[in-house]
Design a protein around this motif. Structure first.
Motif, mmCIF file in Angstrom:
data_model
loop_
_atom_site.group_PDB
_atom_site.id
_atom_site.type_symbol
_atom_site.label_atom_id
_atom_site.label_comp_id
_atom_site.label_asym_id
_atom_site.label_seq_id
_atom_site.Cartn_x
_atom_site.Cartn_y
_atom_site.Cartn_z
ATOM 1 N N PHE B 426 0.822 -1.205 0.000
ATOM 2 C CA PHE B 426 0.000 0.000 0.000
ATOM 3 C C PHE B 426 0.858 1.258 0.000
ATOM 4 C CE2 PHE B 426 -2.958 -3.211 1.178
ATOM 5 C CZ PHE B 426 -4.156 -2.797 0.650
ATOM 6 N N TYR B 429 -0.503 4.970 -0.159
ATOM 7 C CA TYR B 429 -1.925 4.901 0.123
ATOM 8 C C TYR B 429 -2.320 5.768 1.301
ATOM 9 C CZ TYR B 429 -5.655 2.085 -1.850
ATOM 10 O OH TYR B 429 -6.722 1.657 -2.598
ATOM 11 N N GLU B 436 -2.416 7.638 -3.761
ATOM 12 C CA GLU B 436 -2.689 6.349 -4.402
ATOM 13 C C GLU B 436 -4.108 5.864 -4.110
ATOM 14 O OE1 GLU B 436 -0.792 4.775 -6.700
ATOM 15 O OE2 GLU B 436 0.254 6.673 -6.508
ATOM 16 N N SER B 437 -4.600 6.166 -2.918
ATOM 17 C CA SER B 437 -5.955 5.691 -2.629
ATOM 18 C C SER B 437 -6.965 6.456 -3.473
ATOM 19 C CB SER B 437 -6.280 5.805 -1.146
ATOM 20 O OG SER B 437 -6.215 7.131 -0.730
ATOM 21 N N ASP B 440 -6.712 4.918 -6.897
ATOM 22 C CA ASP B 440 -7.386 3.614 -6.947
ATOM 23 C C ASP B 440 -8.896 3.756 -7.055
ATOM 24 O OD1 ASP B 440 -5.138 2.136 -6.984
ATOM 25 O OD2 ASP B 440 -5.516 1.035 -5.120
ATOM 26 N N ARG B 500 -2.516 -5.103 -4.688
ATOM 27 C CA ARG B 500 -3.875 -4.711 -4.325
ATOM 28 C C ARG B 500 -4.927 -5.274 -5.274
ATOM 29 N NH1 ARG B 500 -1.073 0.280 -3.590
ATOM 30 N NH2 ARG B 500 -2.025 1.252 -5.393
#
Lengths: 200, 862
Positions: B426, B429, B436-437, B440, B500
């Motif tokens: 992660f 993240y 990154e979250s 995503d 992920r």
């Protein structure tokens, strides 16, 4: 003969059509309101929502990750109903990056601080500024000082809250999710302040 | 630990599940239903795992020497654990209590599960094989970074390399091996650097699997043969496996160095990351024939008792682990605590600390294992991680991960597992911007649009954003959003796969399972509530994992990475915009002062740079994390200016002249830099504007969609109307038909009337003739009477007057007898037409007769 009988049919069909189409949509009597709760971590956002929606108070509630959603409908005295769609957001500062996702398009923002924590009050002011910049322009904002039951530990005076709220055209109230003080009043007051024509 | 709570909580049902986590009251019923299924599944899978692991041990038999080595290592590790514990005792903490928390499941309750645990304990050594495979992945990632560094600093090449390796010698345990091997590594990396990126990476990837860098590079030809030759394979493997452990220690070393060095290259690491999966695809398979079996086992779930160990193997705890690092972090943490906030870094640190304190009681509140001691471990773990990776620090959600790991493994292992998960799986993240979250979420939304267009259309229509639903899922890795059994099953696969992908697949599987229900919702609130409550009741964990793993094979790391690349710029622009609003002026000023100070004192800056490169992982001033981009820029500037500055040492005058020239040059440079900065700023503004435009166009698109919806509705309406019209036409036609029928009937009626008329005429004729007949009858009668009178006259003349009254009476009687006859006949005639004709008609026609005969009838009646 045939024509005369078919005319009322057609016109009634027209009347029913739009009603069916907007069957789920609110009319002026039944409002649907997107509400977002913002504020520092641990000021009791989730507790306020849980108290309002479920009537419960859990002193050991869980950390909110991302956001969580609950809805509740209340009836007002003028026989209108308001369905609150409540987004309870995560309090940690860095989750602010995700907050626009939730306050975008919200008709109401409830900014919560903890009356025992001046830090949370300044955080609330940050949120108010953020909403003024990026929220929808006709958003109804409420400033809520929570944990009013802890008055012996109070560090943010009522006057400070009132002053700040007044300056920013907000509605102010102090609540306690623990004792359920002013929780329903908070939402009722919000409901009263909704612009009826544009609210959805 | 888990076992302990398991036993404890059998009695506490149903408020908590078998893992000790709180159950929502509305789910208690369903949980009880599934508890038996879980139990059966658990039995089945522990059998399967046992078989598999025994088989593995069988495979590993030939290299028993290696196993011994491993055992030795393990005991060594255990010793260290004890050592740490005893040290903590020195700090006045209660070790016995701690042991109950930090110790693995194998030791926690010997009485109840002794036999089972023993089996696992025997088998545990075979986990090493799995661990090897998995840790090879960890090391490979590091090697990729390694390579990058080599490439990035081609001009400095291997000299720099050894430097960084040397710098890591502060990890004293490995010094000797390091010293021995650094030369070799240097040689091999130098060799690799000459190859292309891909090629060198490949070689290092397989190199790590064998943990045998030396022989790989020198005897690569021989190895090729070994790979082709199935018979010699196992023998070779046995031989090769011997130095495996050396391989580990080497990579651990480089790890230390890299963490510091790679910072500067953070940005580019991301890009190379895209190539990872491609490599993953083939590098495992030839060497681990049981990989597929393991995969299916993992998808079936990891047995409870084994989960902690297996997870550690998956994440590569051993490969990550640096001796005493955790301990040092804690010690350092305590020190800074004592010193109190002295420098600016500690404000961030104190922020985390406060947040951690707030969140600890709110992590699995009421879980029996998270008592005072459990919470202390949790606190240490989170603080240590924040120290370890200041770019992440502490982020809400990590408390749940740490708590979960603590329930499954000893504290230090949990720390390394957390490090593995957050730093590898992660990465980016949970950092301050959570880039990154956010990326995503965009990626997931696109996948949703591909996969479930109707559902997304419906959600769009309701005004629900996919990220509202999926955001919390991703950020919490399903903790608290799914039932625990399902969470753990998802984690099993996620940790095994090492990326992920499973996150996406599970989320898609949930959408597949619950999409049909979501489509029926009528407003945004209902849709969101439903999605939450449905996800919360996903007790059928096997169905979920199976759907996720089998149903979405197209979702691979490569594909995800591709989509991430596509969506990342948008997120970055927004983040930049945000940070610009917040602290742009501060930032740009910071850059300016940096430029300024560089011109004044370039050497010190270079030195600073070097120290940070030198691998001071624990260094407080890990600022490069925070300002990677600017440090990159610095880097560039460094290189521009370093050579002339350092290389020039001529006499003073020359130096002055040269310095003047240099000053001019620098001023020039500064001016151009300022210009460039302005240019960049305007470009940025442009981009922001464009972003606004993008938002606007998105809005337009949305509106267009709405218009399309409305148009659709309109056409629907029109269709309805035309249908109605059709119906009307039909009705009209039918009416026409009925009218026709009516006219027909009327015509018929007229015809019948006419017939009636004809009949009546006939009847009247008949009546006429009847009247005539009657007249004739009357005439006949009168004639008869006349004859009778005549006769009587004659009789009178012949008879005596005595007989006369008698005669008269007889004459009367004959007449009487004649009359009824005539009338009776007539009556019969009269009744005939009455029955044949319509009554109305007959009445009217009878009238004249009646009128003509009333007297007769009355007389007759009398």
């Amino acid at each position: 003969m045939g024509c005369s009988s078919s005319l009322p049919d057609r016109s009634s069909g027209r009347l029913v059509g739009p009603n069916l189409e907007n069957g789920g949509a609110p009319d002026s009597k039944n409002l649907r309101v997107k509400l977002v709760l913002l504020g520092d971590s641990g000021v009791g956002k989730s507790c306020i929502v849980l108290r309002f929606v479920r009537g419960q108070f859990d002193p050991t509630s869980k950390v909110t990750v991302g956001a969580s959603f609950l809805s509740q409908t209340i009836a007002l005295q003028d026989s209108t109903t308001v369905k609150f769609e409540i987004w309870d957001t995560a309090g940690q500062e860095r989750y602010a990056a995700l907050a626009p996702l939730y306050y975008r398009g919200a008709a109401v923002a409830v900014v919560v601080y903890d009356i025992t924590s001046p830090e949370s009050f300044s955080k609330a002011q940050y949120w108010v500024k953020e909403l003024q910049k990026h929220g929808s322009p006709d958003i109804v904002m409420a400033l809520v000082g929570n944990k009013a039951d802890l008055h012996e530990k109070r560090e943010v005076s009522v006057q400070e809250g009132i002053d700040y709220a007044e300056k920013n055209g907000m509605f102010f109230i102090e609540t306690s999710a623990k004792t359920a003080d002013n929780i329903n009043q908070l939402f009722e007051e919000i409901a009263k302040r909704l612009p009826r024509s544009t609210a959805q | 630990m888990a076992d302990q709570s398991f036993n404890l909580l059998h009695t506490l049902e149903p408020r908590r599940d078998s893992y000790g986590f709180a159950l929502r009251p509305q789910h208690a019923q369903r949980y009880r239903q599934y508890a038996n299924i879980y139990k059966e599944e658990e039995e089945e899978r522990s059998d399967r795992w046992k078989d598999f692991l025994e088989q593995l041990v069988g495979h590993a038999q030939p290299c028993s020497s290696e196993k011994e080595h491993k055992h030795a290592l393990q005991t060594e590790a255990a010793d260290q654990k004890v050592e740490i514990n005893s040290e903590r005792l020195g700090e006045g903490e209660d070790t016995s209590n701690k042991k109950s928390i930090t110790d693995g499941s194998s030791e926690s309750d010997k009485e109840t599960k002794a036999s089972k645990v023993q089996t696992w304990a025997q088998i545990r050594s075979s986990l090493d094989v799995i661990e090897n495979m998995m840790s090879s992945r960890v090391k490979k990632n590091q090697n990729i970074k390694d390579e990058l560094i080599t490439i990035g600093e081609k001009n400095l090449q291997s000299i720099e390399k050894t430097g960084s390796l040397k710098a890591s010698e502060e990890f004293e345990e490995e010094v000797c091996i390091n010293g021995m091997l650094s030369d070799i590594v240097k040689a091999s990396t130098a060799e690799n650097a000459e190859d292309g990126i891909y090629e060198s990476k490949n070689s290092s990837g397989s190199e790590v699997i064998f943990g045998n860098g030396v022989s790989r590079n020198e005897n690569s030809a021989m190895e090729e043969i070994a790979m082709d030759d199935g018979v010699s394979y196992s023998v070779n493997a046995g031989e090769r496996k011997k130095p495996v452990n050396d391989g580990i220690s080497v990579s651990v070393d480089t790890n230390g160095a890299e963490n510091a060095v790679s910072d500067g290259f953070y940005g580019s690491v991301n890009y190379i990351g895209a190539e990872k999966p491609v490599e993953d695809g083939f590098s495992f398979d030839p060497f681990f024939p049981w990989k597929e079996e393991l995969e299916s086992l993992v998808r079936g779930g990891v047995p409870k008792d084994l989960r902690g160990e297996v997870w550690q193997a998956f994440v590569g705890v051993k490969a990550h682990r640096v001796e005493r690092y955790y301990h040092d972090l804690l010690a350092q943490e305590r020190n800074t605590d004592k010193n109190k906030e002295s420098d600016d870094l500690s404000t961030a640190a104190s922020k985390w600390k406060r947040q951690i304190e707030k969140d600890i009681p709110r992590t699995f509140p009421g879980h029996p294992a998270l008592d005072e001691n459990g919470r202390n471990s949790l606190r240490r773990l989170l603080l240590a991680y924040a120290q370890h990776n200041p770019s992440v620090g502490y982020c809400q959600a990590m408390n749940f991960f740490a708590g979960l790991l603590l329930l499954l493994m000893p504290e230090e292992n949990a720390f390394w597992a957390l490090v593995g998960i957050l730093d590898d799986y992660f990465e980016g993240y949970y950092t301050e911007e959570m880039i990154e979250s956010q990326v995503d979420q965009l990626v997931f939304e696109e996948l949703m649009r591909d996969r479930f267009p109707k559902l997304v259309d419906h959600l769009d229509y309701l005004g629900v954003q996919v990220a509202w639903i999926s955001g919390p899922w991703f950020l919490s890795i399903f903790v608290n959003t799914l039932p625990w059994e399902s969470v753990l099953r998802v984690w099993d696969v996620l940790l095994y796969e090492g990326n992920r992908v499973m996150l996406f697949r599970t989320a898609l599987a949930l959408m597949e399972l619950y999409g049909p229900a979501l489509v029926t919702t009528k407003d945004a609130g209902d849709a969101t509530t439903l999605s939450q409550s449905l996800a919360g009741s996903t007790f059928d964990s096997s169905q979920l994992v199976l759907t996720a793993c089998m149903g979405f094979l197209a979702v691979t790391e490569a594909r995800l990475e591709e989509l991430r690349e596509k969506h990342r710029p948008a997120v970055l622009v927004v983040v930049e915009e945000r940070s610009k609003k917040g602290s742009i002026w501060k930032d740009s000023k910071g850059l300016a002062t940096k430029l300024y100070s560089f011109k004044h004192d370039p050497v010190s800056l270079i030195e600073e740079k070097k120290t940070s490169k030198g691998g001071e992982m624990l260094a407080k001033g890990d600022k490069s994390h925070l300002e990677r981009h600017s440090s990159n820029l610095d880097d560039l500037l460094d290189r521009l200016a370093v050579d002339p500055e350092v290389d020039s040492l001529p006499d003073l005058q020359e130096q002055v002249v040269w310095l003047k020239v240099e000053l001019c040059r620098l001023l020039e440079e500064k001016r151009s830099a300022v210009l460039r900065a302005e240019e960049l700023e305007t470009a940025l503004m442009e981009m922001v504007k464009q972003d606004n435009r993008r938002q606007l166009s998105a809005r337009v698109e949305q509106l267009e969609q709405e218009v399309a919806h409305l148009q659709q509705a309109l056409t629907d309406k029109k269709e309805q109307e035309s249908a109605m019209l059709k119906v009307l036409m039909r009705v009209e036609q039918e009416q026409k038909v009925t009218e026709d029928a009516r006219i027909c009937a009327e015509q018929d009626a007229a015809a019948q009337k006419y017939a009636v008329h004809v009949l009546q005429e006939k009847y009247e004729k008949a009546v006429g003739s009847l009247v005539e007949m009657e007249k004739r009858v009357v005439m006949a009668e009168s004639m008869l009477e006349a004859t009778l009178q005549y006769q009587t006259g004659q009789v009178k003349a012949h008879c005596s007057p005595r007989a006369l009254p008698n005669q008269g009476s007889t004459q009367e009687s004959t007449r009487k007898s004649l009359l009824p006859f005539g009338l009776g006949w007539r009556d019969r005639n009269k009744s005939k037409p009455a029955s044949a004709e319509e009554s109305s008609v007959s009445k009217s026609t009878n009238e004249p007769i009646d009128a003509s005969t009333p007297q007769k009838r009355t007389s007759e009646q009398e």
